[in-house]
Design an enzyme around this catalytic site. Structure first.
Site, PDB file in Angstrom:
ATOM      1  N   TYR A 166       0.840  -1.200   0.000  1.00 29.57           N
ATOM      2  CA  TYR A 166       0.000   0.000   0.000  1.00 29.57           C
ATOM      3  C   TYR A 166       0.877   1.253   0.000  1.00 29.57           C
ATOM      4  O   TYR A 166       2.033   1.215   0.423  1.00 29.57           O
ATOM      5  CB  TYR A 166      -0.948   0.005   1.212  1.00 29.57           C
ATOM      6  CG  TYR A 166      -0.263  -0.087   2.555  1.00 29.57           C
ATOM      7  CD1 TYR A 166       0.213   1.051   3.203  1.00 29.57           C
ATOM      8  CD2 TYR A 166      -0.093  -1.317   3.177  1.00 29.57           C
ATOM      9  CE1 TYR A 166       0.845   0.954   4.427  1.00 29.57           C
ATOM     10  CE2 TYR A 166       0.541  -1.414   4.403  1.00 29.57           C
ATOM     11  CZ  TYR A 166       1.016  -0.274   5.020  1.00 29.57           C
ATOM     12  OH  TYR A 166       1.651  -0.369   6.224  1.00 29.57           O
TER      13      TYR A 166
ATOM     14  N   ARG B  84       4.713   0.524   0.820  1.00 30.22           N
ATOM     15  CA  ARG B  84       5.215  -0.513   1.715  1.00 30.22           C
ATOM     16  C   ARG B  84       5.152  -1.865   1.012  1.00 30.22           C
ATOM     17  O   ARG B  84       4.135  -2.208   0.408  1.00 30.22           O
ATOM     18  CB  ARG B  84       4.352  -0.636   2.974  1.00 30.22           C
ATOM     19  CG  ARG B  84       4.315   0.521   3.966  1.00 30.22           C
ATOM     20  CD  ARG B  84       5.635   0.949   4.551  1.00 30.22           C
ATOM     21  NE  ARG B  84       6.647  -0.059   4.806  1.00 30.22           N
ATOM     22  CZ  ARG B  84       6.722  -0.840   5.884  1.00 30.22           C
ATOM     23  NH1 ARG B  84       5.836  -0.743   6.839  1.00 30.22           N
ATOM     24  NH2 ARG B  84       7.695  -1.715   6.033  1.00 30.22           N
TER      25      ARG B  84
ATOM     26  N   HIS C 230       3.676  -6.928   4.235  1.00 29.81           N
ATOM     27  CA  HIS C 230       4.352  -7.258   5.495  1.00 29.81           C
ATOM     28  C   HIS C 230       3.335  -7.586   6.570  1.00 29.81           C
ATOM     29  O   HIS C 230       2.183  -7.173   6.505  1.00 29.81           O
ATOM     30  CB  HIS C 230       5.238  -6.099   5.965  1.00 29.81           C
ATOM     31  CG  HIS C 230       4.465  -4.850   6.271  1.00 29.81           C
ATOM     32  ND1 HIS C 230       4.097  -3.951   5.288  1.00 29.81           N
ATOM     33  CD2 HIS C 230       3.972  -4.348   7.426  1.00 29.81           C
ATOM     34  CE1 HIS C 230       3.406  -2.955   5.837  1.00 29.81           C
ATOM     35  NE2 HIS C 230       3.311  -3.177   7.135  1.00 29.81           N
TER      36      HIS C 230
END
Lengths: 262, 208
Positions: free
Chosen positions: A167, A177, A180
């Site tokens: 995102y 990012r 994760h």
């Protein structure tokens, strides 16, 4: 980039495991700060005003640091480690079904038993179920995005979820990012407390992430990348990723220094 | 080449991020998921000791309160005993009092509160008496590795003056950054604190 190596010893060594003295109750091994991100990491802009500038004051482990909260199965519910079911309303969440598993170890290679592991993540579209997240990807009505587990006697944990999506976020104009999962781990003493993030093998966003690259040591960064673990996957059901977490080791007390005769 | 020592390396820390509430305090993120939740209330009706409210803020380098910070506290009970097997001191153990809690700051004001009891003085393994204190761990967006600090109590001047950890702080003026101020409000005892991440009043943080 190498994915995280499993915590097995090199078979060529004549001593297969580090020497492990009886369980210690001394302080923890000194933290090697060179493998952690520095507090002030200007490429991650939020750290600039939130980083202490004075030196940390080193404390040799006192009883306040070598102790920490103890958790048990009474603290958990039966679906806490099943993110596919723990918020399902009218079906399963959208996304790639995955199992994440591994061990919580200390620096001597010993499993950390009965310790609380908590995890949270975005949904498959990269959206968090959080009142402050305004990304345009939709919330999944069947996905909460958090869970927790207690490690077993050997330090093993596992949970089931869907693979989170990448995102965008406000750092540079076009910062994204990598996919994760956030992890929070306790250990046996409060000085072992750790929050980290797990990434996925092969994600092209890893080398350009301003948060991940706050870590100054390439090997330490690689150890946050979970490899695909086909052997642990469930055929026609879920892929699996393996993520081992290492907490600080603990010193032992070999000799008490008392005056002779006492 | 000598024999290899072959220790593992600690896993690197990463920021808890702005959405830490989802994992650790989901009610603050805006939803209800777990049957059992951790909270900022450490006491039960049976807990021994003086009831206190801890109330404070964490300020960034501009003096603005962090509104997305999460604090955890870890403390001994009123007898100075931690609820953990490695504490073999003489104080009475209370199984019901875990001695740990967590709280997120208010999204508007940045205020963080805990309902707990004032811990007793602690005797460490060397036999030294340590002033009553509460251990604090701070994580948030922009904090790359959790920050460890302590809260001491303003009405414990004599004990604080003799505390071995406070006395490690070279500048006497910085010791006061760890002392929470006692007041009474509506019959309740409140200890107030301000944690400064930066600036002339920067709080003392520890490498524990």
């Amino acid at each position: 980039m190498n994915a995280q190596a499993p915590a097995l010893r090199d078979p060529r060594l004549n001593r297969p495991e580090p020497l492990t003295p009886p369980l210690g109750d001394g302080g923890f091994f000194q933290r090697d700060r060179s493998i952690h991100p520095p507090a002030h990491a200007p490429g991650y802009k939020s750290s600039v005003l939130r980083s202490p500038r004075q030196s940390l004051l080193s404390l040799e482990g006192s009883v306040s640091e070598i102790t920490g909260p103890v958790f048990g199965h009474n603290d958990l519910g039966p679906l806490d480690n099943d993110l596919i079911r723990n918020y399902a309303k009218d079906g399963d969440p959208v996304g790639e079904r995955i199992i994440v598993h591994g061990r919580v170890l200390d620096e001597t290679g010993r499993g950390v038993p009965n310790t609380l592991v908590e995890f949270w993540q975005a949904n498959a579209g990269g959206r968090y179920r959080h009142k402050k997240d305004t990304y345009l990807a939709p919330v999944d009505p069947n996905f909460g995005g958090c869970g927790r587990a207690l490690t077993d006697d050997t330090g093993y944990y596992y949970f089931r979820t869907v693979k989170p999506g990448p995102y965008p976020w406000r750092n540079y104009v076009n910062s994204w990012r990598p996919a994760h999962i956030h992890f929070s781990v306790f250990g046996s003493g409060f000085a072992q407390r750790l929050i980290t993030q797990m990434y996925f093998e092969g994600d092209p966003l890893i080398p350009v992430c301003p948060i991940l690259t706050t870590i100054p040591d390439q090997d330490a960064l690689d150890r946050l990348v979970a490899p695909l673990d086909l052997n642990a996957s469930a055929p026609f059901d879920s892929l699996a990723y393996r993520f081992d977490i290492v907490l600080r080791g603990q010193r032992s007390t070999y000799f008490e220094n008392r005056t002779a005769g006492n | 080449m000598p024999q290899p020592l072959n220790y593992l390396k600690e896993t690197a820390s990463q920021t808890a991020g702005p959405y830490v509430h989802i994992g650790l305090i989901p009610a603050m993120a805006g939803f209800d998921i777990f049957e059992k939740n951790f909270s900022n209330v450490l006491t039960t009706p049976n807990t021994e000791g003086e009831r206190i409210t801890l109330e404070g803020k964490v300020l960034d380098g501009t003096g603005t309160p962090l509104r997305d910070v999460l604090l955890e506290i870890w403390q001994a009970n009123a007898s100075g005993r931690y609820n953990h097997p490695a504490d073999r001191s003489a104080g009475a153990l209370e199984q019901e009092f875990r001695g740990w809690g967590r709280a997120g700051s208010d999204f508007e004001s940045g205020l963080v509160t805990f309902e707990t009891i004032k811990p007793g003085a602690i005797v460490d393994k060397a036999g030294r008496t340590c002033a009553p204190h509460i251990n604090v761990w701070i994580v948030a967006r922009g904090i790359n590795i959790g920050l460890n600090t302590r809260l001491y109590f303003s009405d414990e001047e004599t004990a604080n003056a003799a505390d071995p950890v406070l006395n490690l702080i070279e500048q006497p003026s910085r010791r006061s950054t760890l002392v929470a101020k006692r007041s009474e409000r509506g019959g309740k005892v409140v200890y107030s604190f301000t944690i400064h991440l930066q600036g002339p009043e920067e709080t003392v943080f520890f490498d524990v």
